[in-house]
Design a protein around this motif. Structure first.
Motif, PDB file in Angstrom:
ATOM      1  N   ASP A 297       0.791  -1.233   0.000  1.00 35.99           N
ATOM      2  CA  ASP A 297       0.000   0.000   0.000  1.00 35.99           C
ATOM      3  C   ASP A 297       0.826   1.287   0.000  1.00 35.99           C
ATOM      4  O   ASP A 297       0.330   2.357   0.306  1.00 35.99           O
ATOM      5  CB  ASP A 297      -1.108   0.006   1.071  1.00 35.99           C
ATOM      6  CG  ASP A 297      -0.607  -0.284   2.460  1.00 35.99           C
ATOM      7  OD1 ASP A 297       0.539  -0.752   2.565  1.00 35.99           O
ATOM      8  OD2 ASP A 297      -1.353  -0.047   3.429  1.00 35.99           O
ATOM      9  N   VAL A 298       2.082   1.144  -0.407  1.00 34.79           N
ATOM     10  CA  VAL A 298       2.910   2.333  -0.569  1.00 34.79           C
ATOM     11  C   VAL A 298       2.783   2.819  -2.006  1.00 34.79           C
ATOM     12  O   VAL A 298       2.965   2.043  -2.947  1.00 34.79           O
ATOM     13  CB  VAL A 298       4.376   2.018  -0.202  1.00 34.79           C
ATOM     14  CG1 VAL A 298       5.301   3.074  -0.726  1.00 34.79           C
ATOM     15  CG2 VAL A 298       4.519   1.888   1.307  1.00 34.79           C
ATOM     16  N   GLY A 299       2.395   4.068  -2.164  1.00 37.19           N
ATOM     17  CA  GLY A 299       2.290   4.649  -3.495  1.00 37.19           C
ATOM     18  C   GLY A 299       3.645   5.190  -3.896  1.00 37.19           C
ATOM     19  O   GLY A 299       4.648   4.482  -3.785  1.00 37.19           O
ATOM     20  N   SER A 300       3.685   6.443  -4.314  1.00 36.16           N
ATOM     21  CA  SER A 300       4.956   6.983  -4.787  1.00 36.16           C
ATOM     22  C   SER A 300       5.939   7.230  -3.642  1.00 36.16           C
ATOM     23  O   SER A 300       5.561   7.550  -2.515  1.00 36.16           O
ATOM     24  CB  SER A 300       4.725   8.279  -5.543  1.00 36.16           C
ATOM     25  OG  SER A 300       4.526   9.315  -4.631  1.00 36.16           O
ATOM     26  N   VAL A 301       7.211   7.020  -3.934  1.00 33.72           N
ATOM     27  CA  VAL A 301       8.294   7.309  -2.989  1.00 33.72           C
ATOM     28  C   VAL A 301       9.249   8.270  -3.676  1.00 33.72           C
ATOM     29  O   VAL A 301       9.592   8.087  -4.843  1.00 33.72           O
ATOM     30  CB  VAL A 301       9.074   6.023  -2.612  1.00 33.72           C
ATOM     31  CG1 VAL A 301      10.216   6.346  -1.666  1.00 33.72           C
ATOM     32  CG2 VAL A 301       8.163   4.982  -1.999  1.00 33.72           C
ATOM     33  N   ARG A 302       9.644   9.320  -2.961  1.00 34.08           N
ATOM     34  CA  ARG A 302      10.661  10.217  -3.511  1.00 34.08           C
ATOM     35  C   ARG A 302      11.760  10.382  -2.464  1.00 34.08           C
ATOM     36  O   ARG A 302      11.491  10.579  -1.288  1.00 34.08           O
ATOM     37  CB  ARG A 302      10.063  11.585  -3.881  1.00 34.08           C
ATOM     38  CG  ARG A 302       9.181  11.448  -5.116  1.00 34.08           C
ATOM     39  CD  ARG A 302       8.541  12.715  -5.545  1.00 34.08           C
ATOM     40  NE  ARG A 302       9.417  13.688  -6.188  1.00 34.08           N
ATOM     41  CZ  ARG A 302       9.800  13.645  -7.458  1.00 34.08           C
ATOM     42  NH1 ARG A 302       9.419  12.674  -8.237  1.00 34.08           N
ATOM     43  NH2 ARG A 302      10.578  14.591  -7.961  1.00 34.08           N
ATOM     44  N   GLN A 303      12.994  10.244  -2.912  1.00 29.35           N
ATOM     45  CA  GLN A 303      14.090  10.316  -1.945  1.00 29.35           C
ATOM     46  C   GLN A 303      14.772  11.673  -1.971  1.00 29.35           C
ATOM     47  O   GLN A 303      14.926  12.291  -3.022  1.00 29.35           O
ATOM     48  CB  GLN A 303      15.132   9.221  -2.207  1.00 29.35           C
ATOM     49  CG  GLN A 303      16.187   9.289  -1.101  1.00 29.35           C
ATOM     50  CD  GLN A 303      17.175   8.173  -1.070  1.00 29.35           C
ATOM     51  OE1 GLN A 303      17.157   7.278  -1.899  1.00 29.35           O
ATOM     52  NE2 GLN A 303      18.074   8.222  -0.110  1.00 29.35           N
ATOM     53  N   GLY A 304      15.143  12.119  -0.795  1.00 29.49           N
ATOM     54  CA  GLY A 304      15.889  13.364  -0.667  1.00 29.49           C
ATOM     55  C   GLY A 304      17.023  13.206   0.323  1.00 29.49           C
ATOM     56  O   GLY A 304      17.326  12.092   0.755  1.00 29.49           O
ATOM     57  N   LYS A 305      17.620  14.319   0.692  1.00 33.07           N
ATOM     58  CA  LYS A 305      18.761  14.294   1.609  1.00 33.07           C
ATOM     59  C   LYS A 305      18.476  15.164   2.815  1.00 33.07           C
ATOM     60  O   LYS A 305      17.750  16.150   2.708  1.00 33.07           O
ATOM     61  CB  LYS A 305      20.008  14.855   0.902  1.00 33.07           C
ATOM     62  CG  LYS A 305      20.571  13.926  -0.131  1.00 33.07           C
ATOM     63  CD  LYS A 305      21.627  14.607  -0.967  1.00 33.07           C
ATOM     64  CE  LYS A 305      20.967  15.505  -2.008  1.00 33.07           C
ATOM     65  NZ  LYS A 305      21.924  16.129  -2.941  1.00 33.07           N
ATOM     66  N   VAL A 306      19.052  14.794   3.936  1.00 31.45           N
ATOM     67  CA  VAL A 306      18.905  15.620   5.126  1.00 31.45           C
ATOM     68  C   VAL A 306      20.305  15.899   5.690  1.00 31.45           C
ATOM     69  O   VAL A 306      21.174  15.023   5.657  1.00 31.45           O
ATOM     70  CB  VAL A 306      17.932  14.971   6.139  1.00 31.45           C
ATOM     71  CG1 VAL A 306      18.357  13.573   6.517  1.00 31.45           C
ATOM     72  CG2 VAL A 306      17.757  15.795   7.382  1.00 31.45           C
ATOM     73  N   PHE A 307      20.530  17.134   6.125  1.00 32.20           N
ATOM     74  CA  PHE A 307      21.807  17.512   6.716  1.00 32.20           C
ATOM     75  C   PHE A 307      21.554  18.071   8.105  1.00 32.20           C
ATOM     76  O   PHE A 307      20.794  19.027   8.253  1.00 32.20           O
ATOM     77  CB  PHE A 307      22.503  18.595   5.879  1.00 32.20           C
ATOM     78  CG  PHE A 307      22.728  18.193   4.449  1.00 32.20           C
ATOM     79  CD1 PHE A 307      23.832  17.440   4.088  1.00 32.20           C
ATOM     80  CD2 PHE A 307      21.828  18.552   3.460  1.00 32.20           C
ATOM     81  CE1 PHE A 307      24.032  17.050   2.772  1.00 32.20           C
ATOM     82  CE2 PHE A 307      22.011  18.171   2.144  1.00 32.20           C
ATOM     83  CZ  PHE A 307      23.120  17.418   1.795  1.00 32.20           C
ATOM     84  N   ASP A 308      22.168  17.446   9.112  1.00 30.41           N
ATOM     85  CA  ASP A 308      22.068  17.974  10.469  1.00 30.41           C
ATOM     86  C   ASP A 308      23.335  18.774  10.733  1.00 30.41           C
ATOM     87  O   ASP A 308      24.427  18.220  10.721  1.00 30.41           O
ATOM     88  CB  ASP A 308      21.899  16.836  11.473  1.00 30.41           C
ATOM     89  CG  ASP A 308      20.493  16.268  11.423  1.00 30.41           C
ATOM     90  OD1 ASP A 308      19.554  17.069  11.282  1.00 30.41           O
ATOM     91  OD2 ASP A 308      20.337  15.038  11.518  1.00 30.41           O
ATOM     92  N   VAL A 309      23.152  20.069  10.937  1.00 30.28           N
ATOM     93  CA  VAL A 309      24.293  20.980  10.996  1.00 30.28           C
ATOM     94  C   VAL A 309      24.359  21.634  12.372  1.00 30.28           C
ATOM     95  O   VAL A 309      23.336  22.049  12.924  1.00 30.28           O
ATOM     96  CB  VAL A 309      24.156  22.070   9.906  1.00 30.28           C
ATOM     97  CG1 VAL A 309      25.314  23.021   9.929  1.00 30.28           C
ATOM     98  CG2 VAL A 309      24.023  21.435   8.538  1.00 30.28           C
ATOM     99  N   GLU A 310      25.558  21.706  12.884  1.00 34.98           N
ATOM    100  CA  GLU A 310      25.836  22.427  14.128  1.00 34.98           C
ATOM    101  C   GLU A 310      26.423  23.750  13.676  1.00 34.98           C
ATOM    102  O   GLU A 310      27.361  23.770  12.884  1.00 34.98           O
ATOM    103  CB  GLU A 310      26.881  21.603  14.896  1.00 34.98           C
ATOM    104  CG  GLU A 310      27.152  22.001  16.302  1.00 34.98           C
ATOM    105  CD  GLU A 310      26.208  21.280  17.253  1.00 34.98           C
ATOM    106  OE1 GLU A 310      25.511  21.998  17.989  1.00 34.98           O
ATOM    107  OE2 GLU A 310      26.176  20.041  17.238  1.00 34.98           O
ATOM    108  N   ILE A 311      25.871  24.861  14.170  1.00 29.74           N
ATOM    109  CA  ILE A 311      26.330  26.153  13.654  1.00 29.74           C
ATOM    110  C   ILE A 311      26.706  27.082  14.804  1.00 29.74           C
ATOM    111  O   ILE A 311      26.062  27.082  15.858  1.00 29.74           O
ATOM    112  CB  ILE A 311      25.284  26.745  12.661  1.00 29.74           C
ATOM    113  CG1 ILE A 311      25.810  27.996  11.991  1.00 29.74           C
ATOM    114  CG2 ILE A 311      23.941  26.997  13.303  1.00 29.74           C
ATOM    115  CD1 ILE A 311      25.113  28.315  10.685  1.00 29.74           C
ATOM    116  N   ALA A 312      27.807  27.847  14.579  1.00 28.32           N
ATOM    117  CA  ALA A 312      28.351  28.673  15.652  1.00 28.32           C
ATOM    118  C   ALA A 312      27.457  29.878  15.982  1.00 28.32           C
ATOM    119  O   ALA A 312      27.377  30.289  17.140  1.00 28.32           O
ATOM    120  CB  ALA A 312      29.746  29.139  15.286  1.00 28.32           C
TER     121      ALA A 312
END
Lengths: 79, 79
Positions: free
Chosen positions: B32-47
Motif C-alpha cells: 500500500d505504498v504509493g509513490s516514494v521520492r528520496q531526498g537528503k537531510v543535513f544535520d548541521v551544528e552552527i556557531a
C-alpha cells in the motif's frame, strides 16, 4: 496519506560524507559551520487512511529496506 | 545552535531512486505504498547564536553546495 521518513546515522557512527561536506563548506568560506551529518529523507504516499495502520506499514518498510537499524535511526512523521 | 536542512527534488523531476525503492517495497510485500521520492537531510551544528544569522549562513551553504537549485528545493529548520 503522506508521510516523511528521516533516516540518520546513530550518534558515534562515523560519517565521512558529513566530514567531507564540512570541509567543503569551509573551503567555500562558510566557516561558522561546526559538525555536519548527512542522512536520507523519503517522502512516501501511502494508501492507508488510518494513521496507526500507515505508521505500522512504514515501520515495516524502514526495518526491512529503508534503514540499516544497526547503524541508523529512523523517524516517521505523518504529514 | 542546531539546524536541519532538507533537500528534495522539485515536483516533476524524475526520481529513479524513488521508483526503485517503490518496486523494492512491493517485492517485500509492502503493497500500500504509493509513490516514494528520496531526498537528503543535513544535520548541521552552527556557531551563530542568532537565528537570522544562522539562517543566512545556511542559505548560502545550500545555494553554494548542498542543493542543486535547478532541480532541488531546500528547507531550513532551526531546531
Amino acid at each position: 496519506m503522506k508521510a516523511r521518513i528521516i533516516v540518520t546515522l546513530k550518534t558515534g557512527v562515523l560519517d565521512p560524507q558529513g566530514k567531507a561536506i564540512e570541509s567543503a563548506l569551509k573551503s567555500f568560506g562558510i566557516d561558522d559551520v561546526g559538525s555536519v551529518r548527512q542522512g536520507k529523507v523519503f517522502d512516501v504516499e501511502i494508501a492507508a487512511t488510518d494513521g496507526t495502520d500507515a505508521e505500522a506499514t512504514l515501520k515495516a518498510a524502514c526495518e526491512k529496506l529503508l534503514a540499516n537499524t544497526v547503524v541508523e535511526n529512523y523517524a516517521i512523521e505523518i504529514v
